[in-house]
Design an enzyme around this catalytic site. Structure first.
Site, PDB file in Angstrom:
ATOM      1  N   ARG A   1       0.859  -1.194   0.000  1.00 21.73           N
ATOM      2  CA  ARG A   1       0.000   0.000   0.000  1.00 21.73           C
ATOM      3  C   ARG A   1       0.891   1.238   0.000  1.00 21.73           C
ATOM      4  NH1 ARG A   1      -2.310   2.861   4.799  1.00 21.73           N
ATOM      5  NH2 ARG A   1      -3.567   4.444   3.810  1.00 21.73           N
TER       6      ARG A   1
ATOM      7  N   HIS B   1      -2.430  11.083   1.007  1.00 22.87           N
ATOM      8  CA  HIS B   1      -1.896  10.826   2.349  1.00 22.87           C
ATOM      9  C   HIS B   1      -1.207  12.126   2.797  1.00 22.87           C
ATOM     10  CE1 HIS B   1      -0.536   7.411   5.185  1.00 22.87           C
ATOM     11  NE2 HIS B   1      -0.166   8.541   5.770  1.00 22.87           N
TER      12      HIS B   1
ATOM     13  N   GLU C   1      -6.740   8.610   6.677  1.00 27.17           N
ATOM     14  CA  GLU C   1      -6.885   9.211   7.999  1.00 27.17           C
ATOM     15  C   GLU C   1      -7.493  10.605   7.996  1.00 27.17           C
ATOM     16  OE1 GLU C   1      -3.510   8.837  10.535  1.00 27.17           O
ATOM     17  OE2 GLU C   1      -3.801   6.691  10.666  1.00 27.17           O
TER      18      GLU C   1
ATOM     19  N   ASN D   1      -7.143   2.028   9.909  1.00 25.97           N
ATOM     20  CA  ASN D   1      -5.809   2.052  10.505  1.00 25.97           C
ATOM     21  C   ASN D   1      -6.022   1.860  12.001  1.00 25.97           C
ATOM     22  OD1 ASN D   1      -5.091   2.791   7.937  1.00 25.97           O
ATOM     23  ND2 ASN D   1      -4.353   4.829   8.473  1.00 25.97           N
TER      24      ASN D   1
ATOM     25  N   TYR E   1      -4.274   1.335  15.663  1.00 21.00           N
ATOM     26  CA  TYR E   1      -3.084   1.355  16.511  1.00 21.00           C
ATOM     27  C   TYR E   1      -3.413   1.140  17.980  1.00 21.00           C
ATOM     28  CZ  TYR E   1      -0.351   3.098  12.570  1.00 21.00           C
ATOM     29  OH  TYR E   1       0.288   3.212  11.363  1.00 21.00           O
TER      30      TYR E   1
ATOM     31  N   GLU F   1      -3.476  -0.123   8.272  1.00 24.89           N
ATOM     32  CA  GLU F   1      -2.240   0.162   8.999  1.00 24.89           C
ATOM     33  C   GLU F   1      -2.334  -0.427  10.389  1.00 24.89           C
ATOM     34  OE1 GLU F   1      -0.974   4.261   9.352  1.00 24.89           O
ATOM     35  OE2 GLU F   1      -1.345   4.645   7.222  1.00 24.89           O
TER      36      GLU F   1
HETATM   37  C1  PNW Z   1      -0.656   7.181  10.972  1.00 26.04           C
HETATM   38  N1  PNW Z   1      -2.964   8.744  16.831  1.00 26.04           N
HETATM   39  O1  PNW Z   1      -0.766   8.327  11.753  1.00 26.04           O
HETATM   40  C2  PNW Z   1      -0.324   7.650   9.564  1.00 26.04           C
HETATM   41  O2  PNW Z   1      -1.243   7.214   8.595  1.00 26.04           O
HETATM   42  C3  PNW Z   1       1.071   7.357   9.143  1.00 26.04           C
HETATM   43  O3  PNW Z   1       1.450   8.219   8.105  1.00 26.04           O
HETATM   44  C4  PNW Z   1       1.988   7.434  10.342  1.00 26.04           C
HETATM   45  O4  PNW Z   1       3.349   7.384  10.010  1.00 26.04           O
HETATM   46  C5  PNW Z   1       1.596   6.295  11.261  1.00 26.04           C
HETATM   47  O5  PNW Z   1       0.214   6.307  11.562  1.00 26.04           O
HETATM   48  C6  PNW Z   1       2.379   6.250  12.561  1.00 26.04           C
HETATM   49  O6  PNW Z   1       2.148   7.386  13.325  1.00 26.04           O
HETATM   50  C7  PNW Z   1      -1.307   8.337  13.024  1.00 26.04           C
HETATM   51  O7  PNW Z   1      -2.778   9.817  17.463  1.00 26.04           O
HETATM   52  C8  PNW Z   1      -1.261   9.549  13.697  1.00 26.04           C
HETATM   53  O8  PNW Z   1      -3.657   7.833  17.322  1.00 26.04           O
HETATM   54  C9  PNW Z   1      -1.827   9.678  14.933  1.00 26.04           C
HETATM   55  C10 PNW Z   1      -2.431   8.598  15.534  1.00 26.04           C
HETATM   56  C11 PNW Z   1      -2.498   7.381  14.879  1.00 26.04           C
HETATM   57  C12 PNW Z   1      -1.921   7.260  13.620  1.00 26.04           C
END
Ligand code: PNW
Length: 456
Positions: A83, A127, A173, A301, A303, A362
């Site tokens: 991706r 992006h 995002e 995405n 996390y 992601e």
């Molecule tokens: C994503 N949060 O950003 C982005 O899509 C990527 O470009 C980035 O490098 C990656 O995650 C790692 O940070 C995020 O605050 C930014 O939860 C903020 C958050 C999560 C993902």
């Protein structure tokens, strides 16, 4: 076989897609080459003090020149899909009007190289690297002119590459490039606008997605699968009781009301509009129809559990719970360790919106990896992270939640936005002096999982 564990079926579904992800500004470099225009990230990263160590993406991983080597990296770890994002100002230096064929050529070369190596390309059209000219002329996402310009760009790219690329994401995002960029002032263009304007920015962003979607379908060379890649705000039941699960559903629907929820439902929730009151955005019914154009899949995405939640006696029926002060985090300060988010995010998307196909677009974690004298990177933290998160993903697929693929963020260390090169997310370690790439222990772990399609 050696991967089978006693008493457990640890296989992922047949044809599960294992991939890796990156984004243009974070890896390409070559910002002044072949007629590329300026993006808001070029501008923002040059303002002293905005980025840790005043780093910028001028060189990054130099993938613009090293993409063949990087396709071999993917192949070496069994990443069957990749991706990547397309840089809008490379293709249209002035955002619209006359395209720059040399800019598109880079993506043609990359796509051909991927296909020649048996790797399926997944293209993200946006992006975060908005052409600077749209920011200067219209205030970027503050204007619907930007949404229109995106539709033109999206149609052009789709027409040119959809003979070979079958999977597209409109935008990456929404929450990051709207709220974090125009409201909280953390990402480019770094504005802190009042809530009324932020709500309008969100509306313009989802509208842009809708307009892009429609334009793309019209020019597609063959049937395409088009979706989003959204950092859904996930509310996770703090204890998995029936009542708390119901509360998590309600909370997740409301927490995403201005973005994913309106794209899925074609209307803003009553709570959202009531709580904004006079600050609610301007929109029409016709726009809502565009915004809710049907998606072929939902990309998320994932996390973390952004919030824990339990049932509440209040009107909403849920109560958000803050993370404890010492809740463990990975290297990024926002990154609360919460593996169960990789189960709950797709489950809630399925239950709330009847999604038939879901991609994890992601997942990954930042660390401060170091290369040893022997040239090794032993990132036990990332391997620990992956084992725990993938256990929850496996729980999801074995319960029949329709997750069809997983993209690890990221293939290699890269420009981590405001954290510069200080936080590393890659499976491959980047030496930013020599630009040499070295596999970390986590690359080996990913490879074994992908190759065996088994939870290890
Ligand atoms: C994503 N949060 O950003 C982005 O899509 C990527 O470009 C980035 O490098 C990656 O995650 C790692 O940070 C995020 O605050 C930014 O939860 C903020 C958050 C999560 C993902």
């Amino acid at each position: 076989n050696s991967y089978t564990q006693l008493g457990h079926n640890r296989k992922f579904p047949d044809n599960f897609v294992w991939g890796t992800a990156t984004a243009a500004y974070q890896v390409e470099g070559a910002v002044n080459e072949d007629g590329r225009g300026v993006s808001i990230w070029d501008t923002y990263s040059k303002i002293p003090g905005k980025i840790k160590n005043n780093d910028n993406g001028d060189i990054a991983c130099d993938m613009y020149h090293r993409y063949k080597e990087d396709v071999q990296l993917m192949k070496s770890i069994h990443s069957g899909a990749y991706r990547f994002s397309i840089s809008w100002p490379r293709v249209f230096p002035n955002a619209t009007g006359t395209p720059n064929p040399k800019g598109l050529d880079f993506y043609n070369r990359l796509i051909d190289e991927l296909l020649a190596n048996g790797i399926t390309p997944y293209a993200t059209l946006y992006h975060w690297d908005l052409p600077q000219i749209l920011q200067d002329k219209y205030g970027g996402w503050q204007s619907k002119e930007t949404s229109k310009a995106f539709a033109e760009y999206a149609a052009y790219v789709t027409e040119k590459i959809s003979d070979r690329v079958k999977h597209f994401f409109t935008l990456n995002e929404f929450y990051s490039f709207t709220d974090l960029s125009y409201g909280l002032g953390q990402l480019a263009p770094g504005l802190k606008l009042p809530i009324k304007e932020v709500a309008q920015v969100r509306n313009n962003a989802v509208l842009e997605h809708g307009m892009g979607l429609q334009a793309m379908r019209q020019v597609a060379k063959s049937p395409l699968e088009i979706g989003v890649a959204e950092n859904i705000v996930t509310a996770v039941p703090v204890i998995e009781t029936k009542e708390n699960i119901e509360a998590a559903k309600k909370a997740t629907r409301e927490l995403n009301a201005g973005l994913l929820t309106v794209m899925m439902e074609g209307k803003y929730t009553d709570n959202y509009l009531n709580s904004l009151g006079p600050d609610a955005p301007d929109f029409t019914m016709e726009e809502l129809n565009l915004i809710a154009g049907p998606l072929d899949f939902v990309g998320i995405n994932v996390y973390l559990a952004n919030k824990y939640v339990q049932a509440g006696d209040n009107e909403n029926g849920f109560e958000l719970i803050q993370h404890a002060k010492h809740h463990p985090t990975m290297a990024s300060p926002w990154h609360m360790v919460s593996p169960e988010s990789l189960y709950w995010a797709p489950r809630l998307v399925m239950e709330l919106w009847k999604a038939k196909e879901i991609y994890i677009t992601e997942n990954g974690c930042g660390a401060t990896d170091e290369l040893s004298q022997e040239g090794q990177v032993i990132d036990t933290d990332r391997v620990m992270f992956l084992k725990n998160y993938l256990t929850q993903l496996h729980r999801a697929t074995s319960e029949g939640i329709p997750v069809t693929g997983y993209f690890h963020w990221s293939l290699m260390d890269n420009f981590e936005w405001i954290f510069g090169y200080g936080i590393r997310f890659g499976l491959f370690y980047m030496d930013y002096e020599s630009l040499e790439r070295n596999p970390k222990l986590s690359a080996e772990y990913f490879k074994k999982v992908a190759e065996s399609n088994t939870l290890l």
